[in-house]
Design an enzyme around this catalytic site. Structure first.
Site, PDB file in Angstrom:
ATOM      1  CE  LYS A 599      -1.944  -1.890   3.785  1.00  0.00           C
ATOM      2  NZ  LYS A 599      -3.373  -1.961   3.562  1.00  0.00           N
ATOM      3  NE  ARG A 600       1.706   6.619  -2.337  1.00  0.00           N
ATOM      4  CZ  ARG A 600       1.583   7.682  -3.124  1.00  0.00           C
ATOM      5  NH1 ARG A 600       0.933   7.577  -4.286  1.00  0.00           N
ATOM      6  NH2 ARG A 600       2.112   8.830  -2.821  1.00  0.00           N
ATOM      7  CE  LYS A 605      -2.282   3.882   3.090  1.00  0.00           C
ATOM      8  NZ  LYS A 605      -3.594   3.234   2.941  1.00  0.00           N
ATOM      9  CB  THR A 710      -9.983  -1.432  -1.701  1.00  0.00           C
ATOM     10  OG1 THR A 710      -8.889  -0.574  -2.000  1.00  0.00           O
ATOM     11  CG2 THR A 710     -11.245  -0.605  -1.544  1.00  0.00           C
ATOM     12  CE  LYS A 714      -8.316  -4.041  -4.877  1.00  0.00           C
ATOM     13  NZ  LYS A 714      -7.550  -2.799  -5.000  1.00  0.00           N
TER      14      LYS A 714
HETATM   15  C1  NBG Z   1      -8.513   6.301   0.736  1.00  0.00           C
HETATM   16  C2  NBG Z   1      -8.559   5.644   2.110  1.00  0.00           C
HETATM   17  C3  NBG Z   1      -8.702   4.140   1.991  1.00  0.00           C
HETATM   18  C4  NBG Z   1      -9.893   3.818   1.140  1.00  0.00           C
HETATM   19  C5  NBG Z   1      -9.778   4.528  -0.199  1.00  0.00           C
HETATM   20  C6  NBG Z   1     -10.991   4.307  -1.064  1.00  0.00           C
HETATM   21  C7  NBG Z   1      -7.872   8.600   0.199  1.00  0.00           C
HETATM   22  C8  NBG Z   1      -8.047  10.036   0.494  1.00  0.00           C
HETATM   23  N1  NBG Z   1      -8.550   7.726   0.929  1.00  0.00           N
HETATM   24  O1  NBG Z   1      -8.856   3.588   3.263  1.00  0.00           O
HETATM   25  O2  NBG Z   1      -7.405   5.965   2.828  1.00  0.00           O
HETATM   26  O3  NBG Z   1     -10.007   2.447   0.935  1.00  0.00           O
HETATM   27  O4  NBG Z   1      -9.661   5.925  -0.007  1.00  0.00           O
HETATM   28  O5  NBG Z   1     -12.136   4.694  -0.409  1.00  0.00           O
HETATM   29  O6  NBG Z   1      -7.126   8.269  -0.688  1.00  0.00           O
END
Ligand code: NBG
Length: 869
Positions: A599-600, A605, A710, A714
């Protein structure tokens, strides 16, 4: 005839522009009896020339060869994999366009209410495989491509990801488009056609992230259709004047052209093919001729450059708000062009504007498109001559706003002076909205000045700032968060006052979802086949109704089925190992547990928690005798993800991961029990290889910070187990699959504020509070992995203040990891958990989510083109 050019005519259109019938949205003309008549030429000749969707292998190979010969001007003897990909893609595109045309014509005929998804990001990944799946032509293309001497896998691999997004928010938008078409909803996306998507991540020998541009359009992009005739002029700067009755005029400044590029979005198991319209900026005139004639070439090209710059790059920031003028221009350029297009389409029906909300719903994906609210007010007031009440009532019934984060640093605010400079008329309108709004608040809560200050669209300060989330909330008909917990937090924290003022029914929840086509069938074809075989259902049935997966539950006790299930996971691990071998030249052992966090990179996180946990494991192994070590559960830990280029701490975390990997993977004492990899340049395509291979994945944000997540969905859909905190959609996943099938740890959301308070006012030294973590930090500080000083700024975020609560959660995290090891020791039971997890993921299909938006928000219905295939 003279060839002399009249200088005054240069740059002017030869004749006044007339609206020509080149756009979509027209129907054949009908005669008095209501019968459609053929517009021109001989109908039979036309009909004979029209094509349908290729279905059989010979038509497919013919079409591919045709594109090799004409579109690419190449031959069998000078065609490489890339060329074969391009020709195959062009032939697929022809098919998509057939369905696209039919779908759009059908919408025009039926004239339903439509929804528009405005998102600054669409993280589409690759298209070819998905298009083939959705068209139902995978096998035919596989055969055809083979007959032409290529392999479909090699060709698919030639496609570059369309990476027009940062992370979850952009990928969600892509999943929603897929689901919108698959559920046959009249749903279009609107975004920007960035010349450069998210940067390519390189890792330097020291372990630093380096960013290189992503010129994804360097090769021709077969998936878009340039609509050079669909253009709108968008104004910036200039001056605005107020007229009577809240109306105004806006003149002067710079005008930029928005040009449409259409991307076809095929539905699965249906002909419905929706549109994603991406705007490209272009100078209105290539040159400012006055400057040019005066010999000032530089000034002449400057405005052209500044116009081109608007859509040149995607901002690589994630969860940050930053007052950059170019970003503001992007947001306005995109919302203005999209609204102009939406209103043009609506007006073509000849209906009065007050009916706009009966035909149009616009979803604002986060606050990025919020300028659409004052822009629609401007159009209705200044151009359409409506009064304020009429205009505001239309606006507040057309827009819907999804919030994607409650992190304060990510809530967009724009400095008032900047908006005044770039969009002077919009600032006036925002002030007017604010005045009317605050007057209403004052009527409901007389004398509550604190409340007025809290709710105002304008935050006081130097400079004053416009709070975009407030504007989005009051300008929308409904507001939602993206998972239950997150929606609760929206209602009880950042928009609490608004709920008190407007009532709670406007503030609801739509839990995110993912498309099972890409995230199961495409990325894990063997598992998909096993599921189809086991459920004895047509694949189309369960991929369109994911709750059918429930039927797998009864097979958890079937040993033969479990064996097949586990063998597929194993082959997916080998596929990942093979990827690492070919791309990085590193050998990954596949007889170990695969533990993945992708993830980013962001402090909330908590990749740092993970890497410190890895170090703890390493130190523990080092302290054991060879005999003791043999009892350990061998683990391979994978990280991937990008850090925002200016996010120093996140980049330092990458560096730490890379250097820990270097030490651990080379240590003969431990390397059989612990391996660690940071895979560079995380992308949708890389996720498609990583996710099916994971035994366990980590979603370990500080409670209350991850809106949904999300990737958690997955992994679980692919039979990976989840190790996480009680946050975002993890909670709903656990509700579905049962708590005994997930591994939870850490403090809960209600405790967070108090813990932060304790950190600030009653700090306890780390060696007392969490000796295990203290020992780990000491080792890093002592230079076990790299130069001793380098990581101090990162470690100090934990030692001082510890905003993300690593010191509070570390012990329970380590305990949870131990539980994972213990559970993994019983392979049969683990596989049962894995099956149960997949079986209970039905809720998380993006089809469910998009239908939820369609029914409870937009009030739109499926409009199937024709009978299903
Ligand atoms: C991100 C959240 C995630 C989420 C995705 C899609 C932004 C601002 N928010 O937790 O950090 O799954 O949006 O809703 O990118």
């Amino acid at each position: 005839m003279t060839s002399t050019i009249d200088p005054k005519a240069i740059g002017k259109p030869v004749r006044a522009r007339r609206h020509v019938r080149t756009l979509t949205g027209y129907l054949p003309e009908v005669d008095a009896t209501g019968k459609e008549h053929w517009p021109r030429g001989e109908e039979e000749v036309w009909q004979a020339g029209l094509r349908g969707v290729d279905q059989d292998v010979p038509s497919i190979t013919k079409s591919i060869v045709n594109h090799v010969q004409t579109s690419l001007a190449r031959q069998a003897y000078n065609l490489d994999d890339l060329g074969a990909y391009q020709a195959a893609a062009l032939s697929v595109r022809d098919n998509l366009l057939v369905n696209w045309n039919e779908t759009q014509l059908n919408y025009t005929r039926k004239n339903p209410k439509r929804a528009y998804y405005l998102s600054l990001e669409f993280l589409m990944g690759r298209t070819l495989d998905n298009a083939l799946l959705n068209l139902g032509l995978k096998e035919q293309y596989r055969d055809g491509i083979k007959k032409l001497g290529f392999s479909v896998e090699d060709i698919l691999d030639k496609e570059r990801d369309a990476a027009l997004g940062n992370g979850g928010l952009g990928r969600l938008a892509a999943c929603y488009l897929d689901s919108g078409s698959s559920t046959e909803l009249p749903l279009w996306g609107y975004g920007l056609r960035y010349k450069y998507g998210i940067f390519q991540q390189l890792i330097s020998p020291e372990g630093n992230q380096l960013e290189a541009p992503d010129p994804w359009l360097d090769n021709q992009n077969p998936w878009e259709l340039p609509r050079l005739d669909v253009t709108y002029e968008v104004r910036f700067y200039g001056h605005a004047e107020r007229l009577s009755d809240s109306r105004g005029v806006w003149q002067g400044g710079q005008e930029v052209l928005a040009v449409a590029y259409d991307v076809m979005i095929p539905g699965y198991g249906t002909k419905n093919t929706n549109n994603l319209r991406l705007w490209e900026s272009k100078p209105k005139r290539g040159f400012d001729l006055n400057s040019f004639n005066a010999g000032n070439y530089e000034a002449a090209v400057a405005s052209s450059n500044s116009a081109d710059a608007i859509t040149s790059v995607l901002y690589p920031n994630d969860h940050t708000s930053f007052g950059k003028e170019l970003r503001l221009k992007q947001q306005y350029f995109w919302t203005a062009a999209s609204l102009a297009d939406i209103i043009r389409r609506f007006k073509q029906q000849g209906k009065p504007l007050k009916e706009l909300p009966d035909f149009v719903a616009i979803q604002l994906n986060d606050t990025h498109p919020t300028l659409a609210i004052p822009e629609l007010m401007r159009i209705l007031l200044d151009e359409e001559d409506l009064n304020w009440e009429q205009a505001w009532s239309i606006v507040t019934n057309v827009f819907f706003y999804t919030n994607h984060t409650v992190l304060p640093e990510a809530l967009e605010k724009w400095p008032v002076p900047l908006i005044e400079h770039v969009l002077p008329r919009h600032l006036q309108i925002i002030y007017d909205i604010n005045l009317f709004f605050l007057q209403a608040v004052e009527r409901k809560f007389p004398g509550d000045r604190d409340r007025l200050a809290r709710m105002s669209l304008i935050e006081e300060g130097q400079p004053k700032q416009v709070r975009m989330a407030h504007l989005a909330a009051i300008g929308s008909r409904k507001v939602n968060g993206v998972a239950e917990l997150h929606s609760d937090l929206v209602r009880t924290t950042i928009l609490k006052d608004f709920v008190e003022f407007e009532g709670s029914s406007k503030y609801s929840n739509v839990t995110n979802g993912i498309t099972p086509r890409r995230w199961l069938d495409q990325c894990n074809p063997e598992l998909s086949d096993l599921i189809t075989k086991t459920l004895k259902l047509d694949k189309v049935v369960w991929l369109k109704d994911l709750t059918k997966l429930d039927g797998l539950l009864e097979f958890t006790e079937d040993a033969a089925f479990r064996k097949e299930w586990a063998a597929i996971k194993q082959r997916n691990k080998e596929r990942l190992a093979n990827y690492v071998q070919t791309t990085l030249g590193l050998t990954v052992r596949t007889d170990a547990m695969f533990d993945v966090q992708i993830k980013r990179l962001h402090e909330y996180k908590r990749q740092t928690l993970n890497i410190l946990g890895v170090i703890h494991r390493y130190l523990t192994l080092k302290g054991q005798s060879p005999e003791e070590r043999k009892k350990a559960n061998p683990r391979v830990v994978f990280f991937a993800g990008k850090a925002a280029p200016a996010y120093y701490i996140a980049k330092l975390t990458i560096r730490l991961i890379v250097n820990v990997a270097r030490v651990i993977n080379a240590d003969p004492d431990t390397k059989d029990y612990l391996q660690l990899y940071f895979l560079p340049d995380y992308s949708v395509s890389l996720a498609e290889v990583l996710i099916p291979a994971s035994d366990i994945s980590q979603h370990i944000s500080t409670a209350g910070t991850e809106a949904s997540g999300t990737s958690n969905m997955k992994f679980c859909l692919n039979g990976g187990l989840l190790l996480g905190t009680v946050d975002g959609a993890n909670i709903e996943i656990a509700e579905e699959v049962g708590e005994s099938n997930v591994f939870f740890f850490g403090h809960l959301t209600p405790a967070v504020e108090d813990l932060r308070y304790q950190h600030l006012y009653h700090p306890v030294p780390l060696e007392e509070k969490c000796p295990t973590l203290h020992r780990v930090l000491e080792q890093v500080s002592a230079g076990l992995f790299d130069d001793a000083d380098i990581y101090e700024p990162l470690l100090n975020t934990i030692r001082q203040n510890d905003y993300y609560l690593l010191t509070d959660d570390f012990d329970s995290y380590i305990a949870a990891l131990a539980m994972v090891d213990e559970a993994y020791a019983d392979k049969e039971e683990w596989t049962k958990k894995s099956i149960r997890t997949t079986a209970k993921m039905g809720k998380f299909s993006s089809d469910r989510a998009i239908l939820d938006y369609a029914e409870s928000f937009w009030n739109i219905e499926p409009i199937p083109v024709t009978a299903k295939k």
